[in-house]
Design an enzyme around this catalytic site. Structure first.
Site, PDB file in Angstrom:
ATOM      1  N   GLU A 192       0.802  -1.219   0.000  1.00 58.09           N
ATOM      2  CA  GLU A 192       0.000   0.000   0.000  1.00 58.09           C
ATOM      3  C   GLU A 192       0.837   1.272   0.000  1.00 58.09           C
ATOM      4  OE1 GLU A 192      -2.334   1.027   3.479  1.00 58.09           O
ATOM      5  OE2 GLU A 192      -1.625  -0.772   4.478  1.00 58.09           O
TER       6      GLU A 192
ATOM      7  N   SER B 234      -8.193   5.394   8.208  1.00 53.08           N
ATOM      8  CA  SER B 234      -8.749   5.004   9.503  1.00 53.08           C
ATOM      9  C   SER B 234      -7.701   5.251  10.575  1.00 53.08           C
ATOM     10  CB  SER B 234      -9.100   3.519   9.500  1.00 53.08           C
ATOM     11  OG  SER B 234      -9.800   3.175   8.345  1.00 53.08           O
TER      12      SER B 234
ATOM     13  N   SER C 217      -0.473   6.698   8.708  1.00 50.49           N
ATOM     14  CA  SER C 217       0.910   6.282   8.470  1.00 50.49           C
ATOM     15  C   SER C 217       1.717   7.489   8.062  1.00 50.49           C
ATOM     16  CB  SER C 217       0.974   5.246   7.330  1.00 50.49           C
ATOM     17  OG  SER C 217       0.789   3.951   7.856  1.00 50.49           O
TER      18      SER C 217
ATOM     19  N   ARG D 222       8.758   4.059   6.226  1.00 53.84           N
ATOM     20  CA  ARG D 222       7.651   4.377   7.110  1.00 53.84           C
ATOM     21  C   ARG D 222       8.259   4.831   8.428  1.00 53.84           C
ATOM     22  NH1 ARG D 222       4.184   2.234  11.040  1.00 53.84           N
ATOM     23  NH2 ARG D 222       1.995   2.728  10.700  1.00 53.84           N
TER      24      ARG D 222
END
Lengths: 599, 781
Positions: A364, A418, A421, A433
C-alpha cells in the site's frame, strides 16, 4: 447533509445488482443479463450455457456460501449495503438482514434456474478462461494460464464453443498506438503489429496440459495479453485499481474514450455494461459514490485516452462487492484486479473462492507514493493537484493556493485513513515508514458515533462545523487565567482535550456539535503534532497530508496548515492534494500497466 | 509527644467513624500521631493542590535524644588499673531538621487546615507557597484558615525543582515498571549526574520538559491529549465519573472489541510493514462501523490505550529529537496506577524499539509540593544539604493504592506521608569507585529474590524481641522506655509486614534497608543508641587488652604477624551484636573473649581466601594511604583494627579510619573512635605519633547505618581520600563487606573481610557459620 447515495444506480437496488442492471432498468432484468451463459441473451455464449446449467446441484451449498460471504456483523449483507445513504464512510444499516435468504429469493427470479454455487463459479471460470483466446502458438504457455480446477474437475469440457466465447470475453482490442507514458519499455516492433487475430485456434486443437496450481496474477496478465493479440503491451479492459482500506474501498476506473466502432462492437456485453454503468451513474447502490469532481479527463494511460473515475464505498460492503463480482462473472473478463490496502490481503481468499478472481496484491505504501506522484504529474485537468494555505495563521487571510510539487523530495507523507501512516519519501522508490498513529479518521468517526449518535462521516463533519470545541476542551486560560508565560503558551491553546468534560456541570451543558468539533480538533491536532515531530526528526520541511480523513474536511486542513506553520515558526509547510484518498488505488492501477510492461 | 491518642477526623471538622471503605468516609484512619507530625515547630509551609489530591509540605525541627560520649580526664590515671568506663555517656537533646509531606484528598482540605491551625503554635511563618491547579480555588480558604499569605508558585518550576531534589537525595527514586515480571518494580541506581533528563508530566494535558541543570529547563512540547482527555472522554462514553473508577473499568476491558486492529484490516499481520496483527490500526475504529453496543469496560480500555500510546509516541519523538534517554513520567494520570504505568511502558517500548525506558518516580506525587517548599525555603539553602528519606515516617510506594492492595482502604480514606531528614553533612560518591553510575551497594536484591526476602524478613522479625529488650535496657532511668519500646516494636513489625506484601515500598528491598528502617524506627521512639552502654563496656574491656595484644604481635616474625593481624581483624569481627548467632552467645556468655573468637574462626583455606596474594603484596612497597571502614566497637576496633592500622603505619602507609557519624547497633561511631584513639595513643607511641603527625586520620562516614553505601559518603571524607591519594580500601564486617559492597569495583586495591555470622547466608555462599571472607582485589590494569 450529503445524502448522495439513495437515487443512484438501477433505482434503489444495491450496487451489485445495479452494475448488471445498467441500462436494463429492473433488478430482475439485471439478473438475466448477469447470467452470462443464458442462451437467450447471448447466443454466442451458448456453449457456455451448457456448463452453467450443469451444476444445479447443491443449492444449499450456494446458500451457505452466499451467507458466509457476509460476516455476521458489518455491512456485507445484501440489504445492509444498500440501506444508509451518504458518502463513503457512512455506517451501514443497523438492521442486518439475512443475505442468504435474499439470495434464495432472487435466484429463481432470474429465470434460468441456475443456482450460484462456488462449484458453479468454478465451472464458469474454467469455461470462460480455458479457451480464452488462441495463443500465437500452441504450447506457448497459454495453458499454464488455465486455472487448476478446469482440468481436474471438468476434463470433458466442450472447449470449442468456449473458445468463441473467449474471444468475446476478452473485450475489444486496443488499436496500435504509441507506448503510453507509463509503459516506457515498448516491445520490439510492437507498434507495427496490427490486427488482432480474429479467428482463434479451435480449442480442440490445443493441448490441455495439467495447469499449475496457482498462477501469479502477473503471469495471468501476460498470458491474457498474449492471448489478446500476441503483441499488445497493455492489459485487457476493464482497468481498475483498488485500495481496500479499513473503512473505505477506493476504486479507480479508467474509461477509455477512444473506442473505435470496431472495438465497441467487439466489446463484450459484460464489459460494456460495467463501463456504461460506472460512467453514467454517480452513485452505486446506497453506499457507492463516484467523486465526479475528481474525475481526470482526457488522460492517456498506457496508450489509451480516457477518463479516470474515482469511486468509493465502505469496506464493510466488500463482501457484497465480491458477491457481485461472482454474480456478474467478472472473472470471465480476465482483467487483473490490482488491489492494495489491508483488504487486498484480507479479502484475497474471498475474491478467489467466491468470485474466482485472483487479486494482484500490492504494497500500500508503494502504491500510495506512485499514485501520488502520477496524479500530481498529470495535474488535475489542467489545474495543479497540489495546494497549500497561504497565511495559515490568519483566519481572515487564509487562502488555498496552488503549489508546484515538481521537485517533491524529500517529503513527509502523512496518510490519514482510519489510522495514520507517516512516511519519509526521499525519491520515487526510496522511502521509509517513519511511524504511525492509531488516532486517525476511524477514531474521529468512531468517537463521534459514540458521542453524538451520528452515523456517517458527512454527518459527523457537518456537526463539527457547527460546534465549538472550546466548550469541551480545557484551554490554557481555563487553567492559568491567561497565557502561560513561563512556557510561552497562549491562553487560547488547548491544554486538555475534553478536559472540561471532567466536570459534570460542563458535561451537561455541551451540545453534540461541540463534541463533534472537539473530536475533530483533537484528532487533527494530534496528527499535526506527531507529523511535525517526525518532520523535525527526519529534517524534512514539506509535509504532505493525504487520505480520506481530509475529504470535505476543510476544518482539519486549515488546522494542520496552522499547526505546521505556527509551531515551526513558519519552517514547515503543510501541503494537500486534491485527490486526497485515491492515490493508493491509482498506484494499484499503475501496477497493472507495469506488470504488462515488465514482460 | 503531645498528641491525643485517638483523634478522629471529626475533631478536624469532618464527620464519620473510622471504619468502612467507601469513598464518602471522611475519617482519618491513620493513627493521628502520624499525620501532621511536629506541627508545633513547623515553619515554611507549601501546598500543592491538584485536581483531587492536596499535598502539604512543611519544614520542622525534630527534637530527639542522642547519646553523646565524652572522654574523662585520664591524664593522671593509669587506665589499666582503672575500673571506670573509658568514657562517659550522656543523653542529650538534639534538634534536627525534617521535611514533612502529607498527601490527602481535596475533600479533607478544610478539615486539615483547621487541624493545622489548631496545632500551629509558635511559628513565625507568614507565607505559604502554593502551587497546582487548585491553588487559585483554595487561596481564600487557606489565607482565612491559616492566616498565612498565599504566594503562588509556578507549577512546572515547582515540579522540576521537586524532581531534581528527589533524584539527588533519594536512592532508588526512579523505577521501571514491568507488569507481570518479577519484580514488577525495578529500581534504578541513581546516576551520579541527574541531568539532562526529560520529564513528561501527564496531568489534564501533557507537558514535556527538558531539564538540563538545576535551574535550566525548557518546555519543549506537550499534548492536549492527557489525563483530562481520559477522564473527560471516559466520563462521556461510560457515564463513570471518577478517574479511579474509569481506570478500574479499563483494567477489565477488551480494547480489541472497539479498536480496529491491523488484523481486522489485513486479516492477519502486515508482513511488509512488519506490523503485528494485534497492533491497533485505528483506535475506536470499530465503533464507526459496528452497530453493537460497546461495554463500558471495553471503551475505557480502548481509551486508555489510545491515550497512553499517543503520549508514549510523542515522548519518544521528543526524546529522540533532543537525544535524551532518561524519560521520567509523572502527573495524576500515572500516579501510583499500575494500569497506566503498564500502558505507558508498553508504548515507550514499542515506539522507541526499546531504546528509551519509561521511568517512574516513587515520590512523584510530591514533586510539586517539594518544589514549592524549596522555592519558599531558598534562604535556608536546602539544596546545600543532603537529605535522607525517613523510612519510619514515610508511607512507602503504593501504600494507599487500591489496585495493589484491594484489602486496604481506598486511597480516599488514607493519608500518605513522606518525611525527609536533613543530614548534617552533604554526601557524595567515594572518588575511588570504578564506575559510580553502575555502583550498586547491595549484594542481594530482596525485591528480586523471594527466598532471601522471606528469610531476612523472618530473621528481622525474630530478632525484634531482642532489640526491644536492648532498647529498654539502654535507658534504665527512663519511665516510659518500656512504652516507647513497645511502640517501636509495633511500628517496625508493621513495616516488616508491609514489606512482605510490598517489598518495593521503599525502593529495592535489601538487608541494608531493613537495618536502616530499624534504626529509623528506633530513633523515632527516642532510642538513639540502644547499644551505647554495651559499646562503652566492650570498649573498656578491649582497651585493657590492647597492650597485651600488641606485645604478643610484636613478638612474632613478620610473616606470622601478618597472618595474626588479619586473624585479629576477623576475630574482632565476630563481636557483632547485629548478628543473631553472636548476640545469642554474647548474651549468654559475656566473657566470650578474643581468644575464643579466634578459635571459632574457620581454619584456612577460608571460604574466600586471597590471603597469599595479600601477603605477597605486603612484601612489596607500602601503600600510600589506606582507607579503612571500621565496624564494631570494642574488641573489633581496638584489638582488630588498631593493631592492623599500627602495622600499616609502621610500613609508612597513611591511614584514614572512617567510622559512622551516628550510632547503628554496636558499630563504633566517629565520636567513640576519637576517644578510643586517644586512649590507645596514650598507650602506643606509633599511634600517638601518627595522630600527631596527621598520618592517622579519624573521619566520619556520614552514615548511621550498619551497612555502607559508597555513593553516599561524607564529603569531607571524599575530599580527604582524594587529597591523600588513597590506594587501598579496607572494608570490614558483614554489613559493609558482604551485605553491601561485596561486588563493589574500586579503582584501587581493596580488602574485604568478614566473618559470616549467619548460617543461612554462609550456606548461600557455600560455607558454614563463622566462615571467613578474605577478598583481596587488585583492579585490572
Amino acid at each position: 447533509m450529503l445524502k448522495l447515495g439513495g437515487g443512484g444506480g438501477g433505482g434503489g437496488q444495491d450496487w451489485a445488482c445495479s452494475v448488471a442492471g445498467t441500462g436494463l432498468g429492473g433488478e430482475e432484468a439485471a439478473f438475466e443479463v448477469a447470467r452470462l451463459g443464458d442462451p437467450g441473451k447471448a447466443g454466442c455464449r451458448g456453449p457456455g450455457r451448457g456448463r452453467a446449467g450443469i451444476p444445479d446441484s447443491a443449492p444449499g451449498v450456494g446458500m451457505l456460501q452466499a451467507g458466509a460471504g457476509g460476516p455476521a456483523r458489518g455491512g456485507q449483507g445484501v440489504e445492509e449495503v444498500g440501506a444508509p445513504a451518504g458518502g463513503g464512510e457512512e455506517r451501514p444499516a443497523r438492521h442486518p438482514s439475512a443475505p442468504a435468504l435474499r439470495l434464495l429469493n432472487r435466484k429463481p427470479q432470474g429465470g434460468s434456474g441456475e443456482i450460484k454455487t462456488p462449484e458453479n463459479d468454478l465451472q464458469r471460470g474454467r469455461l470462460s478462461r480455458a479457451p480464452r483466446a488462441a495463443p500465437p502458438a500452441p504450447g506457448m504457455g497459454d495453458h499454464e494460464g488455465q486455472p487448476e480446477r478446469s482440468a481436474s474437475r471438468a476434463p470433458g469440457t466442450p472447449a470449442g464453443a468456449a473458445a468463441v466465447n473467449g474471444v468475446l470475453h476478452n473485450g475489444f482490442h486496443p488499436p496500435p498506438i504509441q507506448p503510453p507514458r507509463l509503459c516506457s519499455r515498448s516491445l520490439p516492433g510492437g507498434g507495427g503489429d496490427a490486427a488482432p487475430p480474429r479467428l482463434p485456434l479451435q480449442p480442440e486443437l490445443q493441448p490441455q496440459p495439467p495447469p499449475p496450481q496457482h498462477d501469479s496474477p502477473a503471469k495471468k496478465c501476460r498470458l491474457r495479453r498474449r492471448m489478446d493479440s500476441g503483441r499488445k503491451n497493455r492489459p485487457p479492459f476493464p482497468w481498475f485499481g483498488m485500495d481496500i482500506g479499513g473503512t473505505l474501498v477506493k476504486l479507480v476506473y479508467f474509461e477509455p474514450k477512444d473506442i473505435t466502432a470496431e472495438e465497441e462492437q467487439e466489446e463484450v456485453e459484460n464489459l460494456k455494461s460495467i463501463r456504461k454503468y460506472l460512467t453514467s451513474n454517480t452513485a452505486y447502490g446506497k453506499t457507492g459514490i463516484r467523486d465526479v469532481h475528481l474525475e481526470l479527463k482526457n488522460l492517456t494511460m498506457c496508450g489509451r485516452k480516457g477518463n479516470l473515475h474515482f469511486i468509493r464505498f465502505p469496506s464493510c460492503a466488500m463482501h457484497r462487492f465480491i458477491q457481485m463480482g461472482s454474480e456478474k462473472n467478472f472473472s470471465s473478463l480476465h482483467t487483473t484486479l490490482c488491489a492494495t490496502g489491508g483488504g487486498a490481503f484480507k479479502f484475497e481468499e474471498d475474491f478467489r473462492t467466491i468470485a474466482d478472481l485472483q487479486l494482484h496484491k500490492l504494497d500500500e505504501l508503494d502504491c500510495l507514493i506512485q499514485g501520488l506522484l502520477y496524479v500530481d504529474s498529470v495535474g488535475f485537468n489542467g489545474k495543479p493537484e497540489c495546494y497549500y494555505f497561504e497565511n495559515p495563521t490568519n483566519p481572515e487571510l487564509c487562502q488555498k493556493r496552488p503549489y508546484c510539487l515538481d521537485n517533491p523530495y524529500p517529503m513527509l507523507l502523512v496518510n490519514m485513513g482510519s489510522g495514520v501512516s507517516i512516511l519519509a519519501v526521499y525519491s520515487k522508490d526510496n522511502y521509509k515508514r517513519v511511524t504511525g498513529t492509531s488516532l486517525g479518521g476511524g477514531t474521529f468517526l468512531g468517537l463521534c458515533c459514540l458521542l453524538t449518535g451520528c452515523e456517517t462521516f458527512e454527518e459527523a463533519l457537518e456537526m463539527a462545523a457547527k460546534g465549538d470545541s472550546t466548550n469541551v476542551d480545557k484551554l490554557v486560560k481555563d487553567i492559568y487565567g491567561g497565557d502561560y508565560e513561563r512556557f510561552g503558551l497562549q491562553g487560547s491553546a488547548v491544554a486538555s482535550s475534553f478536559g472540561n468534560m471532567m466536570s459534570k456541570e460542563k458535561r451537561d451543558s455541551i451540545s453534540k456539535e461541540d463534541l463533534a468539533r472537539a473530536t475533530l480538533v483533537t484528532i487533527t491536532n494530534n496528527i499535526g503534532s506527531i507529523a511535525r515531530m517526525c518532520a523535525l526528526n527526519e529534517n524534512i520541511d514539506r509535509v504532505v497530508f493525504v487520505g480520506n480523513f481530509l475529504r470535505i474536511n476543510m476544518v482539519s486542513m486549515k488546522l494542520l496548515a496552522y499547526a505546521m506553520d505556527f509551531w515551526s515558526k513558519g519552517q514547515l509547510k503543510a501541503l494537500f492534494l486534491e485527490h486526497e484518498g485515491y492515490f493508493g488505488a491509482v498506484g494499484a492501477l499503475l501496477e497493472l500497466f507495469k506488470m504488462t510492461d515488465d514482460q | 509527644m503531645s498528641w491525643p491518642s485517638t483523634v478522629k477526623m471529626a475533631e478536624c471538622g469532618a464527620s464519620g467513624s473510622g471504619s468502612g471503605g467507601d469513598s464518602l468516609d471522611k475519617s482519618i484512619t491513620l493513627p493521628p500521631d502520624e499525620i501532621f507530625r511536629n506541627l508545633e515547630n513547623a515553619k515554611r509551609f507549601a501546598i500543592d493542590i491538584g485536581g483531587s489530591l492536596t499535598k502539604l509540605a512543611y519544614y520542622s525541627t525534630v527534637q530527639h535524644k542522642v547519646a553523646r560520649v565524652r572522654s574523662f580526664d585520664h591524664s593522671d590515671k593509669d587506665t589499666e588499673q582503672d575500673h571506670e568506663p573509658p568514657y562517659e555517656i550522656s543523653v542529650q537533646e538534639e534538634v534536627t531538621a525534617r521535611l514533612h509531606f502529607v498527601k490527602f484528598e481535596n475533600t479533607y482540605i478544610e478539615a486539615c487546615l483547621d487541624f493545622i491551625k489548631d496545632h500551629l503554635v509558635n511559628t513565625e511563618t507568614k507565607v505559604i507557597q502554593a502551587t497546582g491547579g487548585g491553588a487559585y480555588k483554595f487561596k481564600d480558604l487557606i489565607e482565612e484558615k491559616l492566616q498565612l499569605k498565599v504566594d503562588k508558585e509556578d507549577v512546572m518550576t515547582c515540579l522540576i525543582k521537586g524532581c531534581n531534589f528527589v533524584l539527588k537525595n533519594i536512592p532508588h527514586e526512579a523505577f521501571v515498571y514491568q507488569k507481570g515480571s518479577n519484580p514488577e518494580f525495578r529500581f534504578q541506581t541513581n546516576h551520579p549526574s541527574v541531568f539532562p533528563y526529560l520529564l513528561v508530566s501527564i496531568g489534564s494535558g501533557v507537558s514535556i520538559v527538558k531539564v538540563e541543570t538545576e535551574d535550566r529547563f525548557e518546555w519543549i512540547g506537550g499534548s492536549s491529549i492527557g489525563g483530562g482527555t481520559f477522564w473527560g472522554l471516559g466520563a462521556l462514553l461510560t457515564k463513570t465519573k471518577k478517574f479511579d473508577e474509569l481506570l478500574h473499568l479499563a483494567s477489565r476491558g477488551q480494547h480489541t472489541n472497539v479498536d480496529m486492529l491491523v488484523q481486522d484490516i489485513y486479516g492477519g499481520a502486515h508482513q511488509t510493514l512488519g506490523l503485528s496483527g494485534n497492533l491497533i490500526a485505528s483506535s475506536f475504529g470499530k465503533s464507526a462501523t459496528a452497530d453493537t453496543e460497546f461495554s463500558k469496560e471495553d471503551m475505557a480500555k480502548s481509551l486508555l490505550h489510545m491515550i497512553s500510546n499517543d503520549i508514549g509516541q510523542l515522548a519518544c519523538l521528543y526524546a529522540r529529537l533532543h537525544c535524551l534517554d532518561r524519560v521520567y513520567f509523572g502527573g495524576f494520570f500515572i500516579r501510583g496506577h499500575p494500569v497506566t504505568m503498564r500502558t505507558i511502558t508498553y508504548s515507550i517500548n514499542f515506539f522507541s524499539k526499546g531504546e528509551v525506558q519509561a521511568l517512574f518516580l516513587r515520590h512523584e506525587g510530591y514533586l510539586g509540593a517539594i518544589g514549592a517548599f524549596l522555592k519558599g525555603a531558598e534562604q535556608d539553602n536546602p539544596n546545600q544539604y543532603s537529605w535522607e528519606e525517613n523510612y519510619a515516617g514515610s508511607s512507602g510506594l503504593m501504600s494507599s493504592s487500591p489496585e495493589l492492595c484491594p484489602t486496604q482502604r481506598p486511597r480516599s480514606g488514607t493519608f500518605d506521608l513522606l518525611e525527609m531528614d536533613r543530614l548534617e553533612r552533604p554526601l557524595v560518591n567515594l572518588p575511588l569507585l570504578l564506575d559510580p553510575s553502575s555502583y550498586v551497594p547491595d549484594t542481594v536484591d530482596l525485591t528480586d529474590d523471594a527466598l532471601a526476602r522471606k528469610y531476612w524478613l523472618t530473621c528481622f522479625e525474630e530478632a525484634l524481641d531482642g532489640v526491644v529488650k536492648r532498647a529498654v535496657a539502654s535507658q534504665p532511668g527512663s519511665v516510659d522506655a518500656a512504652e516507647r519500646a513497645e511502640k517501636f516494636r509495633q511500628k517496625y513489625w508493621s513495616k516488616l509486614q508491609a514489606l512482605r506484601h510490598q517489598p518495593f515500598a521503599y525502593g529495592t528491598l535489601t538487608v541494608r534497608s531493613l537495618l536502616d528502617t530499624r534504626e529509623h524506627c528506633l530513633n523515632e521512639f527516642n532510642f538513639p543508641d540502644p547499644y551505647s552502654k554495651v559499646k562503652q563496656k566492650d570498649n573498656g574491656v578491649a582497651l585493657k587488652c590492647f597492650r597485651r595484644v600488641i606485645h604478643s604481635l610484636d613478638a612474632l616474625g613478620w610473616e606470622e604477624r601478618q597472618l595474626a593481624l588479619v586473624k585479629g581483624l576477623l576475630a574482632g569481627n565476630v563481636f557483632d551484636w547485629g548478628a543473631k548467632a553472636v548476640s545469642d552467645v554474647l548474651e549468654s556468655d559475656p566473657q566470650f573473649g578474643f581468644e575464643e573468637a579466634k578459635r571459632k574462626l574457620q581454619e584456612r583455606p577460608w571460604l574466600v581466601d586471597s590471603y597469599s596474594k595479600w601477603l605477597q603484596r605486603l612484601k612489596g612497597p607500602p601503600h600510600k594511604c589506606a582507607l579503612i571502614f571500621a565496624d564494631n566497637s570494642g574488641v573489633d576496633v581496638i584489638l582488630g583494627v588498631f593493631p592492623f592500622v599500627r602495622e600499616l603505619l609502621s610500613r609508612g602507609t597513611e591511614v584514614i579510619l572512617a567510622c559512622n557519624s551516628g550510632p547503628a547497633l554496636n558499630d563504633v561511631t566517629y565520636s567513640e573512635s576519637l576517644i578510643v584513639a586517644e586512649r590507645i595513643a596514650a598507650m602506643d607511641p606509633v599511634i600517638r605519633s601518627a595522630l600527631r603527625e596527621g598520618r592517622l586520620l579519624l573521619m566520619q562516614t556520614g552514615s548511621s547505618s550498619p551497612c555502607l553505601d559508597l555513593s553516599r559518603l561524607d564529603k569531607g571524607l571524599a575530599v580527604l581520600v582524594r587529597e591523600r591519594g588513597a590506594d587501598l580500601v579496607v572494608i570490614e564486617g558483614m554489613g559493609r563487606a558482604v551485605h553491601t559492597n561485596y561486588h563493589a569495583a574500586l579503582r584501587c586495591e581493596s580488602l574485604k573481610l568478614a566473618v559470616i555470622k549467619n548460617s543461612w547466608l554462609a550456606e548461600r555462599l557455600g560455607g558454614r557459620l563463622f566462615s571467613v571472607i578474605f577478598k583481596y582485589e587488585v583492579p585490572a590494569e
